[in-house]
Design a protein around this motif. Structure first.
Motif, PDB file in Angstrom:
ATOM      1  N   VAL B 399      46.473  -7.917  -8.002  1.00  0.00           N
ATOM      2  CA  VAL B 399      45.068  -7.580  -7.139  1.00  0.00           C
ATOM      3  C   VAL B 399      43.922  -6.928  -8.221  1.00  0.00           C
ATOM      4  O   VAL B 399      42.674  -7.080  -8.100  1.00  0.00           O
ATOM      5  N   LEU B 400      44.600  -5.695  -8.677  1.00  0.00           N
ATOM      6  CA  LEU B 400      43.873  -5.020  -9.555  1.00  0.00           C
ATOM      7  C   LEU B 400      43.206  -5.719 -10.680  1.00  0.00           C
ATOM      8  O   LEU B 400      41.918  -5.639 -11.110  1.00  0.00           O
ATOM      9  N   ALA B 401      44.120  -6.675 -11.502  1.00  0.00           N
ATOM     10  CA  ALA B 401      43.505  -7.105 -12.334  1.00  0.00           C
ATOM     11  C   ALA B 401      42.477  -8.222 -11.929  1.00  0.00           C
ATOM     12  O   ALA B 401      41.316  -8.290 -12.703  1.00  0.00           O
ATOM     13  N   ALA B 402      42.666  -8.998 -10.789  1.00  0.00           N
ATOM     14  CA  ALA B 402      41.628  -9.769 -10.341  1.00  0.00           C
ATOM     15  C   ALA B 402      40.250  -9.028 -10.090  1.00  0.00           C
ATOM     16  O   ALA B 402      39.240  -9.705 -10.285  1.00  0.00           O
ATOM     17  N   ALA B 403      40.242  -7.684  -9.451  1.00  0.00           N
ATOM     18  CA  ALA B 403      39.120  -7.037  -9.266  1.00  0.00           C
ATOM     19  C   ALA B 403      38.290  -6.822 -10.305  1.00  0.00           C
ATOM     20  O   ALA B 403      37.121  -6.782 -10.317  1.00  0.00           O
ATOM     21  N   VAL B 419      34.346  -2.045 -20.105  1.00  0.00           N
ATOM     22  CA  VAL B 419      35.551  -1.706 -21.263  1.00  0.00           C
ATOM     23  C   VAL B 419      36.294  -0.246 -20.494  1.00  0.00           C
ATOM     24  O   VAL B 419      37.562  -0.544 -20.480  1.00  0.00           O
ATOM     25  N   VAL B 420      35.566   0.842 -19.759  1.00  0.00           N
ATOM     26  CA  VAL B 420      35.963   1.667 -19.191  1.00  0.00           C
ATOM     27  C   VAL B 420      37.155   1.292 -18.009  1.00  0.00           C
ATOM     28  O   VAL B 420      38.112   1.493 -17.900  1.00  0.00           O
ATOM     29  N   LEU B 421      36.379   0.283 -17.188  1.00  0.00           N
ATOM     30  CA  LEU B 421      37.125  -0.479 -16.146  1.00  0.00           C
ATOM     31  C   LEU B 421      38.590  -0.868 -16.489  1.00  0.00           C
ATOM     32  O   LEU B 421      39.551  -0.849 -16.177  1.00  0.00           O
ATOM     33  N   THR B 422      38.258  -1.828 -17.726  1.00  0.00           N
ATOM     34  CA  THR B 422      39.324  -2.272 -17.970  1.00  0.00           C
ATOM     35  C   THR B 422      40.479  -1.472 -18.657  1.00  0.00           C
ATOM     36  O   THR B 422      41.804  -1.656 -18.408  1.00  0.00           O
TER      37      THR B 422
END
Lengths: 164, 545
Positions: B399-403, B419-422
Motif C-alpha cells: 500500500v505504501l509503495a503504491a501511494a 526523493v525524500v518521500l521515496t
C-alpha cells in the motif's frame, strides 16, 4: 503433547425461529439502504442509473444473504449451561467461544427487542465483574429463556464465590 | 494578594507541625452537629491566587493590545478593576462553597454534605473504601493543603448509569488532616496508636538517572508536534502565517534543501525531548514506592504538584511490565499494576507503579509486588504467527509503495520531495518488516506460580502477570486465517486493569491445555482430546517386543 486438544461445540442449538429473525434483520438492513436509493433514482431522472444500479446490486446481495447466511450462522451459534459454567460459541468468520464460570456471574438478564418479540425470541445476557466478560445467548424461545435465567440465578446463588 | 502570600504557610505549618493530632479538632466545625468538619479555609486564598495567575495571563496581552492603541494609563484603568473583580467574585464563590461543605468520619461511614442551593449528601461505607489519594498543586503546597479523593473503586457500570459516583473529594484540607484521613480510612487494623512511624518498606526510589529514558518515549514526537501546531496557531493570531514559510525559504537558500530538512528534524526532536524531560521531571520527581503494614502500596511523586496514590494489595491481581520500543532499546521498562477498583482508567498514569527504569529495577519491583520472577523464558508461539505478521507488514508495504508511486508519477510532486518521500517510504517498509519479526519474538505465554504470563507487542511490548484466581472467564477467538494457520487467541477476562489480557496467536491445541492448566476445572469440561496420534501405538508395540 502427543494428543491434540480441541474445543467441543456447546450442546444446545438456538431456537429454529432465530433464522427468521436473522432474515428479518438482514431484510431491514438491506431495505434501509436500498429504499432511499430507489426513491432518489425515481425522483432524479438524470442520475437514475447511478442510483438504481447500486440499489439493484445491494438488493441482490441482501437477498443472497437472506437465503444463505442464516443457516450457516445457525450451525455455528450454540450454547450450553453446566453446573460449573456458561459456554457459548458464536461469530462466523471470526469464531468466538466464551466461558463464564458460575461462581463469577454477577447478573443474569433476559431481554426482548421489538423485532425479537415478533418472533417470540429472547436474549439471555450473563455478566461477570469484567466488562469484557459478558456472555450473550441471542435467540432463545421466550419461555426457555425465562427458565434458563431462573436456573442460572438459582445456580449462581448456590455457588459460593465473591464474583471478583 | 501579597499580604496573604508567603507569611501564611509558614504560620500554618508551624502551628500544625508540633501537634498533628490536634488538626482535626482545631479545624473549624460547620453547623451545630458534632463531628462535622469543614474544609480548610485557605482554599479561598488558593482559588484567589490561581484566578489571579490566570487573569494575569489574559490581562497582559489585553493591556498591551489596548495600550498600543490608546495609552497604557487607559489600558490599566480598564484591566486592573476587571482583574480585581474576577478575583473577588471567584474568591467569594469559593468562600460560599467552603461555607457549605462539610464532612465527617463516623465509626462506620464517611459522609460529605455540600452545596447551598442544590445540596449533595454522599455517604460511603468505610469498609468499602478502597482508595484515598492525595494531591496538591503548587499553590496548595505553599499553603500546606492537599486535595483528598476517597473512592470505593466500584465500577459505575456495576450499579447502572445514573448512579452517583462512589467518590468523595475533599478539596482541600490541611496536609496533616489528609494524612490522618488516609491512615484512618485505609488501615482496617490501625498500627501503633502511640504515634510511632509505622514500619514502611521502600520498594523503589527515584533515581535522577532514569530521566534519560524519558525522551525515548513516543511523547517526544507527539509533544514536538503539538509545539509546532501551537507555534502556527500563535503566528496566526498575530497575522504572520507566512513567517515560517519565508524563514524556511531563507534557510534553504543559505544552506541547501537537504541540510534544512535534517536541521528541522533535529530541532523537532530536541524540542520534543526537552518537553518530555520537563513533564517527566514534574510528574516523577521524588518518586517513591512504599509498602505499608496495612497491606497498602503507596506511590508518591511530583515536583510541583505532588501526588500520592494508594493501592490496596488485597485488590492487586497482577503486574504488567511495559516496554515501549524506545524505552526497551535502552534496556528499560515501566511497571503498571493490574488491580480492581482504581479510580481512573488503566491507560492513565494512576496505575503506574514504576516509571521507565532499568529492567533490573522493573523486575525487582514486579517481584516485590507480585512475587513473580520476570526474565524467564516463555513458551514460544508457532512459526505461523510470524508468517501472519510478515504478511501484514508486506501488505502495508505494498500500500505504501503504491501511494509513493502514485504521488511521484501521477501527481506533480517536485523532484526533491519525490526523493525524500521515496527514502522515507523505503525506510518505513524495512522498519515494518523488522517490527513484524520483533512482534513475533515478543509473543510468549507461560505459568509462573500463581500467575499467568502473557507477552505481546512490538511498539508497545507488554508482559502481563495475571493472578490465576483473578481470571473470571475465557474468551477464545479464531479468525478464518488463524484457523487455516492452526492458531488461536486465548483471552482471560478479569475484573482488574484492562479487563482482558490475551495470549495472541498461540498454537490452537497447546493453548487450550495451557488455559485448562491455568484455571483448573473451568475449560476442561468443554475440551475433547483426540485419540493419541500414531506415535503411541508404535511405542506400545515396541514395548511388547
Amino acid at each position: 503433547m502427543s494428543s491434540a486438544t480441541r474445543l467441543r461445540p456447546p450442546r444446545n442449538w438456538l431456537d429454529q425461529r432465530v433464522m427468521a429473525w436473522w432474515r428479518a434483520q438482514i431484510g431491514v438492513l438491506t431495505a434501509v439502504v436500498v429504499v432511499p436509493l430507489l426513491i432518489l433514482g425515481l425522483l432524479i431522472a438524470p442520475a437514475r442509473a447511478w442510483f438504481l444500479i447500486p440499489a439493484a446490486v445491494l438488493a441482490v446481495v441482501g437477498l443472497v444473504g437472506i437465503l444463505l447466511l442464516p443457516p450457516w450462522w445457525f450451525r455455528i451459534h450454540r450454547w450450553e449451561v453446566t453446573d460449573q459454567a456458561v459456554y457459548t460459541r458464536g461469530g462466523v468468520l471470526w469464531q468466538v467461544w466464551r466461558v463464564a464460570p458460575m461462581s463469577r456471574i454477577q447478573t443474569v438478564d433476559t431481554m426482548r427487542g421489538p423485532l425479537q418479540r415478533a418472533f417470540g425470541l429472547s436474549t439471555v445476557t450473563v455478566t461477570t465483574a469484567s466488562s469484557a466478560g459478558a456472555v450473550k445467548i441471542e435467540g432463545l424461545d421466550h419461555e426457555q429463556a425465562a427458565d434458563l435465567a431462573e436456573e442460572l440465578t438459582r445456580i449462581t446463588h448456590d455457588t459460593p464465590g465473591d464474583a471478583t | 494578594m501579597s499580604d496573604t502570600g508567603p507569611a501564611d504557610p509558614a504560620f500554618d505549618h508551624a502551628a500544625a507541625a508540633p501537634a498533628p493530632d490536634s488538626v482535626a479538632t482545631t479545624t473549624p466545625t460547620a453547623g451545630d452537629e458534632p463531628g462535622w468538619l469543614a474544609l480548610h479555609r485557605d482554599t479561598v486564598k488558593v482559588t484567589g491566587v490561581w484566578v489571579f495567575i490566570l487573569a494575569l495571563g489574559g490581562a497582559i496581552p489585553t493591556t498591551i493590545g489596548i495600550g498600543s492603541g490608546t495609552s497604557y494609563g487607559t489600558a490599566l484603568a480598564w484591566v486592573v478593576p476587571a482583574v480585581v473583580l474576577v478575583v473577588l467574585v471567584s474568591a467569594i464563590a469559593d468562600y460560599v462553597r467552603w461555607r457549605h461543605s462539610r464532612y465527617r468520619v463516623t465509626p462506620t461511614r464517611m459522609e460529605q454534605h455540600k452545596g447551598m442551593v442544590f445540596t449533595t449528601k454522599r455517604s460511603l461505607g468505610r469498609e468499602r473504601i478502597r482508595t484515598v489519594d492525595l494531591s496538591a498543586d503548587p499553590v496548595q503546597r505553599v499553603f500546606g493543603l492537599v486535595k483528598v479523593s476517597i473512592g470505593t473503586g466500584e465500577q459505575v457500570e456495576a450499579g447502572g448509569p445514573g448512579q452517583s459516583p462512589q467518590t468523595i473529594v475533599l478539596d482541600p484540607v490541611h496536609r496533616d488532616e489528609g494524612e490522618r484521613l488516609r491512615a484512618l480510612l485505609l488501615d482496617r487494623a490501625p498500627v501503633a496508636a502511640d504515634g510511632t512511624e509505622p514500619d514502611v518498606r521502600v520498594l523503589a526510589r527515584w533515581d535522577p538517572g532514569w530521566l534519560r529514558f524519558a525522551p525515548l518515549s513516543f511523547w517526544t514526537l507527539a509533544l514536538a508536534g503539538i509545539a509546532v501546531g501551537g507555534l502556527f496557531q500563535v503566528l496566526n493570531w498575530f497575522g504572520r502565517e507566512s513567517l515560517p514559510i519565508d524563514t524556511t525559504r531563507d534557510i534553504v537558500e543559505d544552506i541547501g534543501a537537504t541540510q534544512t530538512l535534517v536541521l528541522f528534524a533535529v530541532v523537532f526532536v530536541l524540542v520534543g525531548a526537552v518537553a518530555t524531560l520537563a513533564l517527566t521531571l514534574e510528574a516523577w520527581w521524588a518518586y517513591r514506592l512504599e509498602r505499608e503494614p496495612g497491606g497498602t502500596l503507596r506511590v508518591r511523586r511530583g515536583l510541583l504538584t505532588t501526588r500520592s496514590v494508594s493501592i490496596e494489595e488485597q485488590r492487586v491481581r497482577g503486574v504488567e511490565i511495559v516496554e515501549p520500543l524506545g524505552v526497551r532499546s535502552a534496556g528499560a521498562a515501566r511497571v503498571d499494576v493490574v488491580t480492581t477498583g482504581l479510580r481512573t482508567d488503566p491507560k492513565s498514569e494512576a496505575s503506574t507503579l514504576l516509571p521507565a527504569a532499568p529492567m533490573t529495577v522493573a523486575a525487582s519491583v514486579a517481584a516485590a509486588v507480585a512475587g513473580v520472577r520476570p526474565g524467564g523464558r516463555l513458551r514460544r508461539h508457532p512459526v505461523a504467527a510470524r508468517t501472519r505478521r510478515l504478511r501484514w507488514a508486506l501488505a502495508a508495504d505494498v500500500v505504501l509503495a503504491a501511494a509513493v508511486v502514485w504521488l511521484t508519477v501521477a501527481s506533480p510532486v517536485r523532484d526533491f520531495w519525490a526523493v525524500v518521500l521515496t527514502v522515507l517510504a523505503a525506510a518505513c517498509c524495512v522498519a515494518l518488516v523488522l517490527l513484524a519479526g520483533d512482534a513475533y519474538r515478543s509473543l510468549g505465554h507461560d505459568l509462573d506460580g500463581d500467575y499467568l504470563v502473557a507477552r505481546k507487542g512490538s511498539l508497545r511490548r507488554a508482559t502481563v502477570y495475571l493472578q490465576r484466581n483473578g481470571i473470571i472467564g475465557w474468551r477464545l477467538s479464531q479468525s478464518v486465517f488463524q484457523r487455516r494457520a492452526g492458531l488461536l487467541t486465548l483471552t482471560a477476562t478479569t475484573a482488574a486493569g484492562a479487563r482482558r489480557y490475551s495470549v495472541v496467536d498461540a498454537d490452537e491445541h497447546e493453548v487450550l491445555d495451557f488455559g485448562a492448566e491455568a484455571v483448573p476445572g473451568l475449560l476442561d469440561p468443554f475440551l475433547v482430546r483426540d485419540a493419541p496420534v500414531a506415535a503411541e501405538p508404535e511405542q506400545a508395540a515396541f514395548r511388547e517386543r
